[in-house]
Design a protein around this motif. Structure first.
Motif, mmCIF file in Angstrom:
data_model
loop_
_atom_site.group_PDB
_atom_site.id
_atom_site.type_symbol
_atom_site.label_atom_id
_atom_site.label_comp_id
_atom_site.label_asym_id
_atom_site.label_seq_id
_atom_site.Cartn_x
_atom_site.Cartn_y
_atom_site.Cartn_z
ATOM 1 N N ILE A 111 1.066 -1.376 -0.027
ATOM 2 C CA ILE A 111 -0.117 -0.398 0.242
ATOM 3 C C ILE A 111 0.974 1.090 -0.196
ATOM 4 C CG2 ILE A 111 -1.748 1.127 1.378
ATOM 5 C CD1 ILE A 111 -3.365 -1.117 1.971
ATOM 6 N N GLY A 112 1.939 1.340 1.068
ATOM 7 C CA GLY A 112 2.892 2.092 1.047
ATOM 8 C C GLY A 112 3.628 3.152 -0.180
ATOM 9 N N ALA A 113 3.578 1.579 -1.272
ATOM 10 C CA ALA A 113 4.475 1.451 -2.198
ATOM 11 C C ALA A 113 3.501 2.538 -3.457
ATOM 12 C CB ALA A 113 5.471 0.217 -2.626
ATOM 13 N N PHE A 114 1.954 1.764 -3.382
ATOM 14 C CA PHE A 114 2.177 2.589 -4.651
ATOM 15 C C PHE A 114 0.944 3.563 -3.996
ATOM 16 C CE2 PHE A 114 -2.923 2.908 -6.147
ATOM 17 C CZ PHE A 114 -2.589 2.435 -7.292
ATOM 18 N N MET A 115 0.847 3.994 -2.622
ATOM 19 C CA MET A 115 0.452 5.597 -2.479
ATOM 20 C C MET A 115 1.841 6.591 -3.171
ATOM 21 S SD MET A 115 -1.352 5.301 1.400
ATOM 22 C CE MET A 115 -0.702 6.876 1.542
ATOM 23 N N ALA A 339 6.233 2.177 3.390
ATOM 24 C CA ALA A 339 6.625 1.625 2.656
ATOM 25 C C ALA A 339 8.239 1.208 3.278
ATOM 26 C CB ALA A 339 6.834 1.428 1.217
ATOM 27 N N PHE A 340 9.375 1.459 3.955
ATOM 28 C CA PHE A 340 10.148 1.744 4.722
ATOM 29 C C PHE A 340 11.106 2.575 3.838
ATOM 30 C CE2 PHE A 340 9.040 -2.725 6.208
ATOM 31 C CZ PHE A 340 9.446 -2.603 6.945
ATOM 32 N N GLY A 341 10.403 3.061 2.913
ATOM 33 C CA GLY A 341 11.607 4.346 2.061
ATOM 34 C C GLY A 341 11.142 4.810 1.031
ATOM 35 N N CYS A 342 11.913 5.352 0.465
ATOM 36 C CA CYS A 342 11.528 6.157 -1.027
ATOM 37 C C CYS A 342 11.561 4.951 -1.865
ATOM 38 C CB CYS A 342 11.971 7.334 -1.719
ATOM 39 S SG CYS A 342 13.446 7.586 -0.871
ATOM 40 N N ASN A 343 11.963 5.681 -3.268
ATOM 41 C CA ASN A 343 13.009 5.368 -4.621
ATOM 42 C C ASN A 343 14.462 5.175 -4.312
ATOM 43 O OD1 ASN A 343 12.762 8.057 -4.298
ATOM 44 N ND2 ASN A 343 14.335 8.096 -6.084
ATOM 45 N N ILE A 344 14.751 5.830 -3.041
ATOM 46 C CA ILE A 344 16.454 5.206 -2.626
ATOM 47 C C ILE A 344 16.513 4.724 -1.917
ATOM 48 C CG2 ILE A 344 18.685 6.623 -1.687
ATOM 49 C CD1 ILE A 344 17.563 7.596 -4.591
ATOM 50 N N GLY A 345 15.833 4.670 -0.634
ATOM 51 C CA GLY A 345 15.718 4.128 0.785
ATOM 52 C C GLY A 345 14.976 2.546 0.552
ATOM 53 N N GLY A 354 20.069 -6.461 -1.687
ATOM 54 C CA GLY A 354 19.435 -8.420 -2.078
ATOM 55 C C GLY A 354 18.064 -8.292 -1.102
ATOM 56 N N SER A 355 16.951 -6.961 -1.130
ATOM 57 C CA SER A 355 15.764 -7.475 -0.323
ATOM 58 C C SER A 355 14.484 -8.082 -0.645
ATOM 59 C CB SER A 355 15.789 -6.862 0.855
ATOM 60 O OG SER A 355 14.778 -6.666 1.218
ATOM 61 N N VAL A 356 14.544 -8.681 -1.356
ATOM 62 C CA VAL A 356 12.960 -8.617 -1.528
ATOM 63 C C VAL A 356 11.514 -7.537 -1.602
ATOM 64 C CG1 VAL A 356 11.014 -10.532 -2.249
ATOM 65 C CG2 VAL A 356 13.281 -11.604 -1.603
ATOM 66 N N HIS A 357 11.802 -7.042 0.126
ATOM 67 C CA HIS A 357 10.902 -5.904 0.089
ATOM 68 C C HIS A 357 11.560 -4.877 -1.853
ATOM 69 C CE1 HIS A 357 13.976 -3.258 1.266
ATOM 70 N NE2 HIS A 357 13.140 -1.831 1.465
ATOM 71 N N GLY A 358 12.949 -4.882 -1.808
ATOM 72 C CA GLY A 358 12.695 -4.024 -2.043
ATOM 73 C C GLY A 358 12.520 -4.146 -4.154
ATOM 74 N N TRP A 359 12.028 -5.515 -4.358
ATOM 75 C CA TRP A 359 11.264 -5.420 -5.641
ATOM 76 C C TRP A 359 10.085 -5.576 -5.696
ATOM 77 C CZ3 TRP A 359 14.095 -6.731 -10.108
ATOM 78 C CH2 TRP A 359 15.048 -6.761 -10.139
ATOM 79 N N VAL A 360 9.095 -5.566 -4.481
ATOM 80 C CA VAL A 360 7.662 -5.435 -4.252
ATOM 81 C C VAL A 360 7.613 -4.112 -3.595
ATOM 82 C CG1 VAL A 360 6.497 -5.410 -2.423
ATOM 83 C CG2 VAL A 360 7.697 -7.810 -2.520
ATOM 84 N N TRP A 361 8.083 -3.231 -3.133
ATOM 85 C CA TRP A 361 8.377 -1.741 -3.308
ATOM 86 C C TRP A 361 8.461 -0.994 -5.040
ATOM 87 C CZ3 TRP A 361 8.984 3.185 -5.471
ATOM 88 C CH2 TRP A 361 9.839 3.925 -5.115
ATOM 89 N N PHE A 362 9.404 -2.215 -6.078
ATOM 90 C CA PHE A 362 9.298 -1.348 -7.464
ATOM 91 C C PHE A 362 8.508 -1.572 -8.242
ATOM 92 C CE2 PHE A 362 11.496 -2.546 -11.493
ATOM 93 C CZ PHE A 362 10.852 -1.817 -12.137
ATOM 94 N N ALA A 363 7.465 -2.786 -7.601
ATOM 95 C CA ALA A 363 6.524 -3.508 -9.109
ATOM 96 C C ALA A 363 5.194 -2.556 -8.525
ATOM 97 C CB ALA A 363 5.963 -5.426 -8.714
ATOM 98 N N ALA A 365 4.941 1.081 -6.732
ATOM 99 C CA ALA A 365 4.961 1.859 -6.932
ATOM 100 C C ALA A 365 5.592 2.187 -8.440
ATOM 101 C CB ALA A 365 6.599 2.327 -6.407
ATOM 102 N N LEU A 366 5.202 1.726 -9.105
ATOM 103 C CA LEU A 366 5.401 0.795 -10.876
ATOM 104 C C LEU A 366 3.559 2.001 -10.811
ATOM 105 C CD1 LEU A 366 7.227 1.665 -13.519
ATOM 106 C CD2 LEU A 366 6.743 -0.877 -13.545
ATOM 107 N N ALA A 367 3.365 1.024 -10.283
ATOM 108 C CA ALA A 367 1.322 0.150 -11.120
ATOM 109 C C ALA A 367 0.951 1.247 -9.714
ATOM 110 C CB ALA A 367 1.433 -0.886 -9.780
ATOM 111 N N GLY A 368 1.560 2.351 -9.386
ATOM 112 C CA GLY A 368 0.617 3.750 -8.353
ATOM 113 C C GLY A 368 1.030 4.496 -9.475
ATOM 114 N N SER A 369 2.224 4.286 -9.830
ATOM 115 C CA SER A 369 2.625 5.358 -11.376
ATOM 116 C C SER A 369 1.980 5.680 -12.951
ATOM 117 C CB SER A 369 4.392 5.193 -11.439
ATOM 118 O OG SER A 369 4.828 5.839 -11.027
ATOM 119 N N PHE A 370 1.744 3.887 -13.125
ATOM 120 C CA PHE A 370 0.550 3.916 -13.844
ATOM 121 C C PHE A 370 -0.816 4.158 -13.593
ATOM 122 C CE2 PHE A 370 -2.529 1.184 -16.323
ATOM 123 C CZ PHE A 370 -2.252 1.398 -17.862
ATOM 124 N N ALA A 371 -1.039 4.435 -12.300
ATOM 125 C CA ALA A 371 -2.299 4.697 -12.518
ATOM 126 C C ALA A 371 -2.423 6.129 -12.210
ATOM 127 C CB ALA A 371 -3.368 3.964 -10.710
#
Length: 399
Positions: A111-115, A339-345, A354-363, A365-371
Motif C-alpha cells: 500500500i505504501g509503495a502504491f501511494m 514502505a520503509f522508504g522511497c525510490n532511494i531507501g 538483496g532484499s525482496v522488499h525492494g522488488w515488492v516496492w518497485f512493482a 510503486a510502478l503500478a501506482g505511477s501507472f494509476a
C-alpha cells in the motif's frame, strides 16, 4: 556555464552552504556524518546535471514506451550490487562493517509503495527528485517538500496499525543464494526487464531514442550513463562511510517531528519516536547523517544549476500546481514510511541489499505511477494523448 552575476551569487551561496553543512555535520555527528555531506553534494551535482530522476523516467516508459531512463536505473543498480553484495557479506572481515536494508514485506509495503507511486507522479518528483529539483531552483518543489514532511510525520503516528497487518519476514538473496547467486539473479531479472523495455520501445517507435551526450562535466548536461555511474559511486561511498545504504525520507520524518515538538505536539508519546527521543529533542539535526546528506544534495544541485546558468526560480505557482504538489507530497511522505522508504531507501536501497522488499516496492510503486497517469491528465499536467514521436528524440528523466 555561469552567464550572469546572479549565477555567481547563487554559486557563492551554494558553496557557503556546502562548507557550513559539512562542518556542522562533522562537529555534531563526527567524521562519518561530515563526509556524508560531501557524498550528498556529489549526489546533488550528479542528479541535477544528469536530470537523473525516477518519476519522469517511469512515466515515459508507462505512457510513451520510452525506456532509456528505466535502463539507466538498472545500470546504476547492477554497478552498485557488484560492490554492495561483497561488502555486505565480507566487509566486516576487512574492517568495513556494512549492513543492508532487509525488511519485511506485506500489506503495508504494498500500500505504501502504491501511494508513493501515485504521489511521485502528482508531485512531479520522488525522494531524490524533490531535493535536487528544489536545490536547482524549483519553487513548486518547496511546496512538495513541505507536504512530504507533513505526510512523513503523520505516518509515524499510525505505524503501529500498519505494522500489525499481514507480512512476511525479510528475505535476503545473498543470505540464501550467496553473493554470486544473488548477483546473477538480480542482474538477470533487471536485464530481462531492460530487454522487454527495448522491445516495447522499438515496437512502438521503430528505434530507440537518441541518447543524450555529456556536454561539460562542470556545466552539464550529463548523459544518463554518466549520471548512473556517478550515482552508483554515491551509493557505494554511502555504504562504505555510513555502513548502510543511502536513504532520504527518514530525514523528512525527523524534520517533521522536530518542528511538531517545538510547536507543542507530543510526538514523543508516539511509538515510532519512543526510541528516538534524543534525536527529536536533544541532538542537532546535523548529527543525523540522512539529514546532512539531504542538505548536501540541495546545495550540490544549487551549485550545478548555477554552473549551468539555469538557476532561475519561479516566484509564484498556480493554485492547481500547489494542489497537486501538496497531494503528491502527502502521498509520498505517508507512503514512504509505510514502505520503509522511497525510490532511494526502499527501491535502490532494498535491491542493492538483496532484499525482496525492494522488488515488492518497485512493482507496487510502478503500478501506482501507472494509476496516476489519468489523474495527471485530469489535473492538466499532461496532454490528453501521449505525444506522437516521429523520430528518436532526446528526452529528460526528471522535470
Amino acid at each position: 556555464m555561469i552567464t550572469s552575476n546572479t549565477q555567481v551569487r547563487v554559486l557563492a551561496v551554494s558553496s557557503a552552504a556546502m562548507i557550513i553543512v559539512t562542518i556542522a555535520g562533522w562537529m555534531a555527528g563526527g567524521w562519518r556524518v561530515g563526509t556524508g555531506s560531501l557524498i550528498g553534494i556529489v549526489a546533488g551535482f550528479a542528479l541535477y546535471h544528469a536530470s537523473f530522476g525516477f518519476t519522469a523516467a517511469w512515466r515515459h516508459f508507462l505512457r510513451e514506451r520510452r525506456g532509456a531512463g528505466l535502463r539507466a536505473q538498472f545500470l546504476l543498480i547492477v554497478v552498485t550490487i557488484a560492490f554492495a553484495f561483497p561488502l555486505m557479506q565480507f566487509g566486516r572481515d576487512y574492517g568495513l562493517p556494512v549492513g543492508g536494508f532487509v525488511f519485511p514485506f506485506g500489506v503495508s509495503v504494498a500500500i505504501g509503495a502504491f501511494m508513493f507511486g501515485v504521489g511521485m507522479q502528482l508531485g512531479n518528483g520522488c525522494g531524490s527528485g524533490t531535493l535536487f529539483t528544489l536545490g536547482g531552483g524549483s519553487s513548486r518543489m518547496l511546496v512538495t517538500l513541505a507536504a512530504f514532511i507533513a505526510g512523513s510525520l503523520a505516518a509515524t503516528a499510525h505505524l503501529p496499525f500498519w505494522n500489525s497487518l499481514p507480512k512476511e519476514k525479510g528475505f535476503s538473496l545473498p543470505a540464501h543464494f550467496g553473493v554470486v547467486g544473488a548477483f546473477i539473479l538480480t542482474a538477470g531479472a533487471l536485464g530481462l526487464i531492460a530487454l522487454l523495455s527495448i522491445w516495447l520501445e522499438k515496437r512502438t517507435h521503430g528505434a530507440l531514442e537518441t541518447p543524450r551526450k555529456t556536454g561539460s562535466f562542470l556545466a552539464g548536461p550529463w548523459s544518463m550513463v554518466l549520471g548512473a555511474l556517478m550515482i552508483a559511486v554515491v551509493s557505494i561511498a554511502t555504504l562504505i562511510v555510513l555502513g548502510r545504504p543511502w536513504g532520504i525520507t527518514s530525514g523528512f520524518a525527523l524534520w517533521g517531528a522536530k518542528i511538531a515538538h517545538a510547536l507543542g505536539v507530543d510526538v514523543l508519546s508516539w511509538e515510532y519516536w519512543q526510541w528516538q527521543k534524543a534525536a527529536v529533542v536533544e541532538r542537532s539535526v546535523f548529527a543525523d547523517a540522512t539529514s546532512v546528506m539531504n542538505f548536501g544534495i540541495m546545495a550540490g544541485a544549487m551549485a550545478a544549476a548555477a554552473l549551468a546558468g539555469k538557476f532561475a526560480p519561479k516566484r509564484s505557482i498556480t493554485a492547481r500546481e500547489a494542489a497537486t504538489a501538496i497531494a503528491g507530497g502527502l502521498l509520498m511522505g505517508y507512503g514512504a514510511r509505510l514502505a520503509f522508504g522511497c525510490n532511494i531507501g526502499a527501491y535502490l536501497g532494498g535491491i542493492i541489499s538483496g532484499s525482496v522488499h525492494g522488488w515488492v516496492w518497485f512493482a507496487f510503486a510502478l503500478a501506482g505511477s501507472f494509476a496516476a497517469l489519468p489523474l495527471r491528465r485530469l489535473a492538466g499536467m499532461d496532454p490528453a494523448k501521449p505525444p506522437q514521436v516521429a523520430a528518436p528524440v532526446i528526452s529528460t528523466m526528471q522535470k
